[in-house]
Design a protein around this motif. Structure first.
Motif, PDB file in Angstrom:
ATOM      1  N   ARG A  97       8.336 -44.298  10.037  1.00  0.00           N
ATOM      2  CA  ARG A  97       9.790 -44.365   9.883  1.00  0.00           C
ATOM      3  C   ARG A  97      10.226 -45.787  10.182  1.00  0.00           C
ATOM      4  N   ARG A  98      11.147 -46.283   9.421  1.00  0.00           N
ATOM      5  CA  ARG A  98      11.616 -47.656   9.591  1.00  0.00           C
ATOM      6  C   ARG A  98      12.785 -47.678  10.570  1.00  0.00           C
ATOM      7  N   LEU A 111       7.900 -46.153   5.443  1.00  0.00           N
ATOM      8  CA  LEU A 111       6.816 -46.853   4.762  1.00  0.00           C
ATOM      9  C   LEU A 111       5.605 -45.932   4.752  1.00  0.00           C
ATOM     10  N   HIS A 112       5.045 -45.708   3.573  1.00  0.00           N
ATOM     11  CA  HIS A 112       3.801 -44.962   3.439  1.00  0.00           C
ATOM     12  C   HIS A 112       2.659 -45.939   3.259  1.00  0.00           C
ATOM     13  N   VAL A 113       1.574 -45.688   3.952  1.00  0.00           N
ATOM     14  CA  VAL A 113       0.342 -46.444   3.773  1.00  0.00           C
ATOM     15  C   VAL A 113      -0.714 -45.430   3.369  1.00  0.00           C
ATOM     16  N   VAL A 123      -6.000 -49.704  -1.159  1.00  0.00           N
ATOM     17  CA  VAL A 123      -4.960 -49.672  -0.137  1.00  0.00           C
ATOM     18  C   VAL A 123      -3.633 -49.754  -0.875  1.00  0.00           C
ATOM     19  N   ARG A 124      -2.751 -48.807  -0.589  1.00  0.00           N
ATOM     20  CA  ARG A 124      -1.448 -48.735  -1.248  1.00  0.00           C
ATOM     21  C   ARG A 124      -0.355 -48.643  -0.194  1.00  0.00           C
ATOM     22  N   LEU A 125       0.650 -49.497  -0.317  1.00  0.00           N
ATOM     23  CA  LEU A 125       1.828 -49.448   0.545  1.00  0.00           C
ATOM     24  C   LEU A 125       3.031 -49.121  -0.329  1.00  0.00           C
ATOM     25  N   ILE A 126       3.825 -48.160   0.110  1.00  0.00           N
ATOM     26  CA  ILE A 126       5.028 -47.764  -0.612  1.00  0.00           C
ATOM     27  C   ILE A 126       6.185 -47.814   0.378  1.00  0.00           C
ATOM     28  N   ARG A 127       7.110 -48.724   0.126  1.00  0.00           N
ATOM     29  CA  ARG A 127       8.260 -48.864   1.013  1.00  0.00           C
ATOM     30  C   ARG A 127       9.458 -48.157   0.413  1.00  0.00           C
ATOM     31  N   HIS A 128       9.931 -47.144   1.122  1.00  0.00           N
ATOM     32  CA  HIS A 128      11.152 -46.430   0.786  1.00  0.00           C
ATOM     33  C   HIS A 128      12.256 -46.985   1.680  1.00  0.00           C
ATOM     34  N   PRO A 129      13.503 -46.667   1.398  1.00  0.00           N
ATOM     35  CA  PRO A 129      14.583 -47.175   2.246  1.00  0.00           C
ATOM     36  C   PRO A 129      14.458 -46.768   3.718  1.00  0.00           C
ATOM     37  N   ASP A 130      13.884 -45.604   3.977  1.00  0.00           N
ATOM     38  CA  ASP A 130      13.849 -45.107   5.354  1.00  0.00           C
ATOM     39  C   ASP A 130      12.456 -45.011   5.963  1.00  0.00           C
ATOM     40  N   CYS A 139       8.667 -56.015   9.086  1.00  0.00           N
ATOM     41  CA  CYS A 139       8.826 -54.664   9.619  1.00  0.00           C
ATOM     42  C   CYS A 139       8.575 -54.722  11.117  1.00  0.00           C
ATOM     43  N   ARG A 140       9.411 -54.063  11.867  1.00  0.00           N
ATOM     44  CA  ARG A 140       9.251 -54.070  13.328  1.00  0.00           C
ATOM     45  C   ARG A 140       7.987 -53.346  13.786  1.00  0.00           C
ATOM     46  N   ARG A 141       7.434 -52.519  12.945  1.00  0.00           N
ATOM     47  CA  ARG A 141       6.246 -51.747  13.315  1.00  0.00           C
ATOM     48  C   ARG A 141       4.969 -52.347  12.718  1.00  0.00           C
ATOM     49  N   SER A 142       5.000 -53.621  12.388  1.00  0.00           N
ATOM     50  CA  SER A 142       3.853 -54.230  11.699  1.00  0.00           C
ATOM     51  C   SER A 142       2.567 -54.156  12.519  1.00  0.00           C
TER      52      SER A 142
END
Length: 140
Positions: A127-128, A72-74, A63-70, A33-36
């Motif tokens: 936002r990705r 990322l929720h942390v 800690v939960r990460l949820i990646r959607h197409p558009d 991810c560019r925003r890592s």
């Protein structure tokens, strides 16, 4: 279809690094991810807050990460009974109190959700930039 990765950590200060490493490993497994750097900083701050302020003695935080197409929720879930998270006004000489202000500046949105039973989840949304759409629902 969203991707989900989550892990529980004990409430010792040493787990903040482990939480940060866990998040970075999940992002790497999903192709990066560019925003890592922003995400790493926010995970560190939210995990640190869970250890210091949000988790009752003996309770873990999640800690939960949820990646959607558009986007990322942390989320960081803790066992605190209060659901209020403040952004205090910190003076220039203050040694603490800037963490949530930094989170607010780095993510696209953030909030707090009361969990069923006990505790709260502090969530952030990123936002990705590599997504092919500008739409993103930042509400988890």
């Amino acid at each position: 279809m969203p991707h989900l990765s989550q892990h529980s950590f004990s409430t010792t200060p040493q787990t903040v690094r482990a939480a940060r490493d866990f998040a970075m490993e999940a992002l790497d497994n999903w192709g990066g991810c560019r925003r890592s750097d922003d995400i790493r900083t926010c995970v560190s701050e939210l995990a640190g807050n869970a250890v210091r302020h949000g988790s009752l003695h003996g309770h873990a935080y999640l800690v939960r990460l949820i990646r959607h197409p558009d986007c990322l929720h942390v989320e960081v879930h803790d066992s605190a009974r209060h659901s209020r998270v403040r952004i205090p006004s910190a003076s220039l000489s203050a040694e603490a109190g800037r963490g949530m202000r930094i989170v607010q500046e780095l993510c696209d949105d953030w909030g707090v959700r009361v969990l069923t039973g006990e505790g709260k989840a502090v969530w952030t949304c990123f936002r990705r930039p590599e997504a092919h759409t500008s739409r993103c629902s930042c509400t988890p």
